[in-house]
Design a protein around this motif. Sequence first.
Motif, PDB file in Angstrom:
ATOM      1  N   TRP A 116       0.803  -1.225   0.000  1.00  0.00           N
ATOM      2  CA  TRP A 116       0.000   0.000   0.000  1.00  0.00           C
ATOM      3  C   TRP A 116       0.835   1.274   0.000  1.00  0.00           C
ATOM      4  N   GLU A 117       2.150   1.167   0.034  1.00  0.00           N
ATOM      5  CA  GLU A 117       2.987   2.335   0.311  1.00  0.00           C
ATOM      6  C   GLU A 117       2.802   3.471  -0.686  1.00  0.00           C
ATOM      7  N   GLU A 118       2.885   3.190  -1.977  1.00  0.00           N
ATOM      8  CA  GLU A 118       2.738   4.260  -2.975  1.00  0.00           C
ATOM      9  C   GLU A 118       1.347   4.880  -2.932  1.00  0.00           C
ATOM     10  N   LEU A 119       0.327   4.053  -2.746  1.00  0.00           N
ATOM     11  CA  LEU A 119      -1.033   4.581  -2.706  1.00  0.00           C
ATOM     12  C   LEU A 119      -1.264   5.408  -1.446  1.00  0.00           C
ATOM     13  N   ARG A 120      -0.678   4.993  -0.339  1.00  0.00           N
ATOM     14  CA  ARG A 120      -0.796   5.774   0.893  1.00  0.00           C
ATOM     15  C   ARG A 120      -0.185   7.165   0.713  1.00  0.00           C
TER      16      ARG A 120
END
Length: 400
Positions: A315-319
């Motif tokens: 989820w890092e990029e979307l977060r």
Amino acid sequence: IQKEQNLIIRRSPKTNMIVQGCAGSGKTTVAMHRISYILYNYEDDFRPEDFYIIGSNKILLNYITSVLPDLDVYGIRQMTMEELFVRLLYEDWDPTKYSIRKLDKNDEISCCKGTNEWFLDLRDFCERYEQSVIPRTNIYMEKTGTLLVGTNLIDTYCKENQSMSMQGKCMMLNEILLSKYENEVQGKHVSFTAAERKSLEKKYSFYFGKDDWKGSIFDLYQDFLAEQVKKGKIEAAAQPQKAFDVYDLAALAYLYKRIKEMDPIREASHVVIDEAQDFGMMAYQCLHYCLRNCTYTIMGDTSQNIHFGYGLNDWEELRKLILTGTYDSFGVLKKSYRNTVEISHFATEILRHGDFPIYPVEPIVRHGDDVSIVDCKSEENLYATTVSTVKNWQENGYDT
């Protein structure tokens, strides 16, 4: 509805939220109850037409359609991600000329087109295209030689109005230039004939372009793909002509918003995305750019992304893209109400072998047989074994 589910349902709809939920945690059910809760408790701020529900397939959307009336919710617009991007193309989409094609998730090119890197290439392409269309030169007044608009003003205006389309910037720069001309021509010792004034007014009114962009979004997209071919990122045969997959449509919607749009149309106030792991960052970057001033509830499970290079593995990029507000949140639903303890433990052990973050599952205390591993020598043997297993379950009284 359990406590951890209720906390998500009751979060303010004026903030963004991403929810990581394991299989069987009730993600879809929570999303539907959240919409019902928002409509009931924020009726002055949200109407049913203010919501978009985005799903990865029609089967999921049909299920949602059947659930919402039970919650006394009607009039919510539901669509696949492909259908949403087609919607955002407005008058440029001609269903008699173009069609949606299903993405081949095992195709390496599809994986490439779904990445954040691909979006950054598209954004850079648009920046360079804008610079080629909007002239960065000093504009001097005829006869007087007075500087009307300089390169610094043009550059500053374009940089300070990132949310405005290229065509919108052209129109505003025309107005600025015409205003500067009118101020300069009034009260000057140098006189202009009526014919000269008329000619200059026409020139400065459309110096940066006419009122509507004459290009084609589809042709511009082909130019972008041609660049990607030269870079070796895709092969020439992969360039779509009339049928477009979800990432082609995302790019086209972005190009429409970034280059052409003049009169923004109000879309959703709150977007609910289910099975979010099925889409790569290219889709989310374009969606985030095209849908302004709305909030998101994004539900998914990165552990269920079975096509490793295609969707989201973490989820890092979307977060970083979505959760930018002080009260935006990331939630976890880790209790599974579907699986037995044995199945949950078996699945978690498989996930531990990956090089991506895993979210442990807490199954409810319901035991069953240990998971068995059956070696099938052929595809036919696999089918036969599956049929035999299902028949055995039926003989033992199981019907689901």
